[in-house]
Motif scaffolding. Structure first.
Motif, PDB file in Angstrom:
ATOM      1  N   ILE A 179       6.859   4.097  -5.009  1.00 56.16           N
ATOM      2  CA  ILE A 179       8.150   3.735  -4.408  1.00 56.16           C
ATOM      3  C   ILE A 179       8.207   2.321  -3.844  1.00 56.16           C
ATOM      4  O   ILE A 179       9.286   1.810  -3.587  1.00 56.16           O
ATOM      5  CB  ILE A 179       8.571   4.744  -3.315  1.00 56.16           C
ATOM      6  CG1 ILE A 179       7.568   4.763  -2.166  1.00 56.16           C
ATOM      7  CG2 ILE A 179       8.773   6.132  -3.914  1.00 56.16           C
ATOM      8  CD1 ILE A 179       8.039   5.532  -0.950  1.00 56.16           C
ATOM      9  N   ASN A 180       7.041   1.675  -3.628  1.00 51.05           N
ATOM     10  CA  ASN A 180       7.069   0.309  -3.083  1.00 51.05           C
ATOM     11  C   ASN A 180       6.331  -0.692  -3.985  1.00 51.05           C
ATOM     12  O   ASN A 180       5.891  -1.728  -3.529  1.00 51.05           O
ATOM     13  CB  ASN A 180       6.528   0.267  -1.651  1.00 51.05           C
ATOM     14  CG  ASN A 180       5.055   0.619  -1.548  1.00 51.05           C
ATOM     15  OD1 ASN A 180       4.510   1.297  -2.406  1.00 51.05           O
ATOM     16  ND2 ASN A 180       4.422   0.184  -0.484  1.00 51.05           N
ATOM     17  N   GLN A 181       6.209  -0.353  -5.260  1.00 46.55           N
ATOM     18  CA  GLN A 181       5.592  -1.217  -6.266  1.00 46.55           C
ATOM     19  C   GLN A 181       4.203  -1.689  -5.821  1.00 46.55           C
ATOM     20  O   GLN A 181       3.821  -2.842  -6.008  1.00 46.55           O
ATOM     21  CB  GLN A 181       6.477  -2.432  -6.614  1.00 46.55           C
ATOM     22  CG  GLN A 181       7.790  -2.079  -7.277  1.00 46.55           C
ATOM     23  CD  GLN A 181       8.775  -1.459  -6.307  1.00 46.55           C
ATOM     24  OE1 GLN A 181       9.037  -2.019  -5.246  1.00 46.55           O
ATOM     25  NE2 GLN A 181       9.320  -0.305  -6.642  1.00 46.55           N
ATOM     26  N   ALA A 182       3.443  -0.783  -5.236  1.00 49.46           N
ATOM     27  CA  ALA A 182       2.104  -1.096  -4.729  1.00 49.46           C
ATOM     28  C   ALA A 182       1.101  -1.201  -5.870  1.00 49.46           C
ATOM     29  O   ALA A 182       1.227  -0.526  -6.893  1.00 49.46           O
ATOM     30  CB  ALA A 182       1.665  -0.017  -3.748  1.00 49.46           C
ATOM     31  N   LYS A 183       0.116  -2.033  -5.659  1.00 49.31           N
ATOM     32  CA  LYS A 183      -1.029  -2.112  -6.574  1.00 49.31           C
ATOM     33  C   LYS A 183      -2.193  -1.296  -6.014  1.00 49.31           C
ATOM     34  O   LYS A 183      -3.183  -1.081  -6.677  1.00 49.31           O
ATOM     35  CB  LYS A 183      -1.484  -3.572  -6.752  1.00 49.31           C
ATOM     36  CG  LYS A 183      -0.426  -4.471  -7.343  1.00 49.31           C
ATOM     37  CD  LYS A 183      -0.318  -4.268  -8.825  1.00 49.31           C
ATOM     38  CE  LYS A 183       0.593  -5.298  -9.456  1.00 49.31           C
ATOM     39  NZ  LYS A 183       1.693  -4.724 -10.180  1.00 49.31           N
ATOM     40  N   ILE A 184      -2.046  -0.860  -4.752  1.00 50.34           N
ATOM     41  CA  ILE A 184      -3.085  -0.106  -4.068  1.00 50.34           C
ATOM     42  C   ILE A 184      -2.475   1.178  -3.519  1.00 50.34           C
ATOM     43  O   ILE A 184      -1.397   1.154  -2.923  1.00 50.34           O
ATOM     44  CB  ILE A 184      -3.699  -0.945  -2.921  1.00 50.34           C
ATOM     45  CG1 ILE A 184      -4.316  -2.217  -3.495  1.00 50.34           C
ATOM     46  CG2 ILE A 184      -4.754  -0.153  -2.166  1.00 50.34           C
ATOM     47  CD1 ILE A 184      -3.956  -3.435  -2.746  1.00 50.34           C
ATOM     48  N   PHE A 212      -3.453   5.053  -1.486  1.00 54.89           N
ATOM     49  CA  PHE A 212      -4.395   5.921  -0.780  1.00 54.89           C
ATOM     50  C   PHE A 212      -3.896   7.332  -1.026  1.00 54.89           C
ATOM     51  O   PHE A 212      -2.841   7.720  -0.532  1.00 54.89           O
ATOM     52  CB  PHE A 212      -4.430   5.601   0.717  1.00 54.89           C
ATOM     53  CG  PHE A 212      -5.766   5.873   1.349  1.00 54.89           C
ATOM     54  CD1 PHE A 212      -6.351   7.130   1.279  1.00 54.89           C
ATOM     55  CD2 PHE A 212      -6.442   4.871   2.012  1.00 54.89           C
ATOM     56  CE1 PHE A 212      -7.592   7.377   1.851  1.00 54.89           C
ATOM     57  CE2 PHE A 212      -7.682   5.095   2.596  1.00 54.89           C
ATOM     58  CZ  PHE A 212      -8.262   6.352   2.514  1.00 54.89           C
ATOM     59  N   ASN A 213      -4.638   8.087  -1.826  1.00 53.91           N
ATOM     60  CA  ASN A 213      -4.218   9.430  -2.203  1.00 53.91           C
ATOM     61  C   ASN A 213      -4.808  10.452  -1.237  1.00 53.91           C
ATOM     62  O   ASN A 213      -6.012  10.649  -1.197  1.00 53.91           O
ATOM     63  CB  ASN A 213      -4.663   9.741  -3.632  1.00 53.91           C
ATOM     64  CG  ASN A 213      -4.160  11.078  -4.115  1.00 53.91           C
ATOM     65  OD1 ASN A 213      -3.109  11.548  -3.688  1.00 53.91           O
ATOM     66  ND2 ASN A 213      -4.906  11.701  -5.009  1.00 53.91           N
ATOM     67  N   ILE A 233       3.884  -1.091   3.636  1.00 56.51           N
ATOM     68  CA  ILE A 233       3.185   0.188   3.667  1.00 56.51           C
ATOM     69  C   ILE A 233       4.230   1.297   3.594  1.00 56.51           C
ATOM     70  O   ILE A 233       5.136   1.350   4.416  1.00 56.51           O
ATOM     71  CB  ILE A 233       2.343   0.354   4.951  1.00 56.51           C
ATOM     72  CG1 ILE A 233       1.279  -0.754   5.045  1.00 56.51           C
ATOM     73  CG2 ILE A 233       1.678   1.729   4.984  1.00 56.51           C
ATOM     74  CD1 ILE A 233       0.498  -0.744   6.354  1.00 56.51           C
ATOM     75  N   ALA A 234       4.066   2.163   2.600  1.00 59.87           N
ATOM     76  CA  ALA A 234       4.983   3.291   2.439  1.00 59.87           C
ATOM     77  C   ALA A 234       4.177   4.584   2.399  1.00 59.87           C
ATOM     78  O   ALA A 234       3.129   4.654   1.746  1.00 59.87           O
ATOM     79  CB  ALA A 234       5.800   3.147   1.169  1.00 59.87           C
ATOM     80  N   LEU A 239       0.852  -1.182   0.000  1.00 55.43           N
ATOM     81  CA  LEU A 239       0.000   0.000   0.000  1.00 55.43           C
ATOM     82  C   LEU A 239       0.888   1.232   0.000  1.00 55.43           C
ATOM     83  O   LEU A 239       1.817   1.330   0.799  1.00 55.43           O
ATOM     84  CB  LEU A 239      -0.906   0.009   1.238  1.00 55.43           C
ATOM     85  CG  LEU A 239      -1.746   1.271   1.467  1.00 55.43           C
ATOM     86  CD1 LEU A 239      -2.810   1.431   0.385  1.00 55.43           C
ATOM     87  CD2 LEU A 239      -2.388   1.247   2.851  1.00 55.43           C
ATOM     88  N   LEU A 240       0.593   2.145  -0.904  1.00 54.97           N
ATOM     89  CA  LEU A 240       1.300   3.422  -0.971  1.00 54.97           C
ATOM     90  C   LEU A 240       0.341   4.512  -0.518  1.00 54.97           C
ATOM     91  O   LEU A 240      -0.762   4.633  -1.053  1.00 54.97           O
ATOM     92  CB  LEU A 240       1.769   3.695  -2.400  1.00 54.97           C
ATOM     93  CG  LEU A 240       2.463   5.025  -2.650  1.00 54.97           C
ATOM     94  CD1 LEU A 240       3.750   5.134  -1.845  1.00 54.97           C
ATOM     95  CD2 LEU A 240       2.741   5.202  -4.138  1.00 54.97           C
ATOM     96  N   ILE A 241       0.757   5.286   0.492  1.00 51.78           N
ATOM     97  CA  ILE A 241      -0.047   6.408   0.986  1.00 51.78           C
ATOM     98  C   ILE A 241       0.669   7.684   0.566  1.00 51.78           C
ATOM     99  O   ILE A 241       1.796   7.926   0.983  1.00 51.78           O
ATOM    100  CB  ILE A 241      -0.218   6.350   2.515  1.00 51.78           C
ATOM    101  CG1 ILE A 241      -0.897   5.039   2.929  1.00 51.78           C
ATOM    102  CG2 ILE A 241      -1.019   7.561   3.000  1.00 51.78           C
ATOM    103  CD1 ILE A 241      -0.924   4.787   4.424  1.00 51.78           C
ATOM    104  N   LEU A 242      -0.003   8.471  -0.270  1.00 49.45           N
ATOM    105  CA  LEU A 242       0.601   9.699  -0.778  1.00 49.45           C
ATOM    106  C   LEU A 242       0.014  10.913  -0.089  1.00 49.45           C
ATOM    107  O   LEU A 242      -1.208  11.035   0.047  1.00 49.45           O
ATOM    108  CB  LEU A 242       0.376   9.803  -2.286  1.00 49.45           C
ATOM    109  CG  LEU A 242       1.193   8.791  -3.066  1.00 49.45           C
ATOM    110  CD1 LEU A 242       0.655   8.607  -4.455  1.00 49.45           C
ATOM    111  CD2 LEU A 242       2.636   9.225  -3.106  1.00 49.45           C
TER     112      LEU A 242
END
Length: 142
Positions: free
Chosen positions: A86-91, A93-94, A77-78, A38-41
């Motif tokens: 940055i962590n090759q996430a498929k999901i 959270f913007n 989780i990044a 999961l990438l949280i931007l």
């Protein structure tokens, strides 16, 4: 022409900040449990630091392992201020006021339909329109 396997954008309708925190931590915990990246931007370092602290305190009986970084990582989780996967996430959270229209490839993007203030409501509408124009599948949840 829409993409053959379009990204799904899920807008969570929120009217209070406590709802935002609950949605974010529930999503993070759920994807961590499933061993999904999961990438949280976030828009800025202040917001990123807030999310970082939040995940160290959630769930209350434990915490969610994660990293706050702007460079490549293998963490599940990044949290990042850089619009890059940055962590090759498929999901993802913007949490930014602008839509997440970067190379993912993301399967799911979570967004807030933020009704807490008129300006945040307007930003939500702009993101919705951008995703619709890009041919993404859009879903709304209360």
């Amino acid at each position: 022409m829409p993409p053959s396997n379009p990204t799904r954008v899920v807008f969570f309708q929120v009217q209070k900040n406590s709802q935002k925190i609950a949605r974010l931590t529930t999503a993070a915990y759920s994807h961590f449990e499933k061993k999904e990246h999961l990438l949280i931007l976030t828009e800025d370092l202040k917001s990123a630091s807030f999310v970082d602290e939040l995940l160290w305190k959630s769930p209350p009986s434990s915490f969610l392992p994660h990293v706050l970084s702007d460079s490549d990582t293998s963490e599940w989780i990044a949290i990042s201020c850089v619009k890059k996967n940055i962590n090759q996430a498929k999901i993802a959270f913007n949490l930014c006021p602008t839509p997440l229209l970067i190379e993912g490839p993301f399967r799911t993007i979570y967004e807030f339909e933020d009704l807490t203030t008129p300006s945040k409501k307007n930003f939500s509408a702009l993101r919705f329109d951008a995703y619709k124009s890009a041919g993404y599948l859009i879903e709304s949840r209360i």
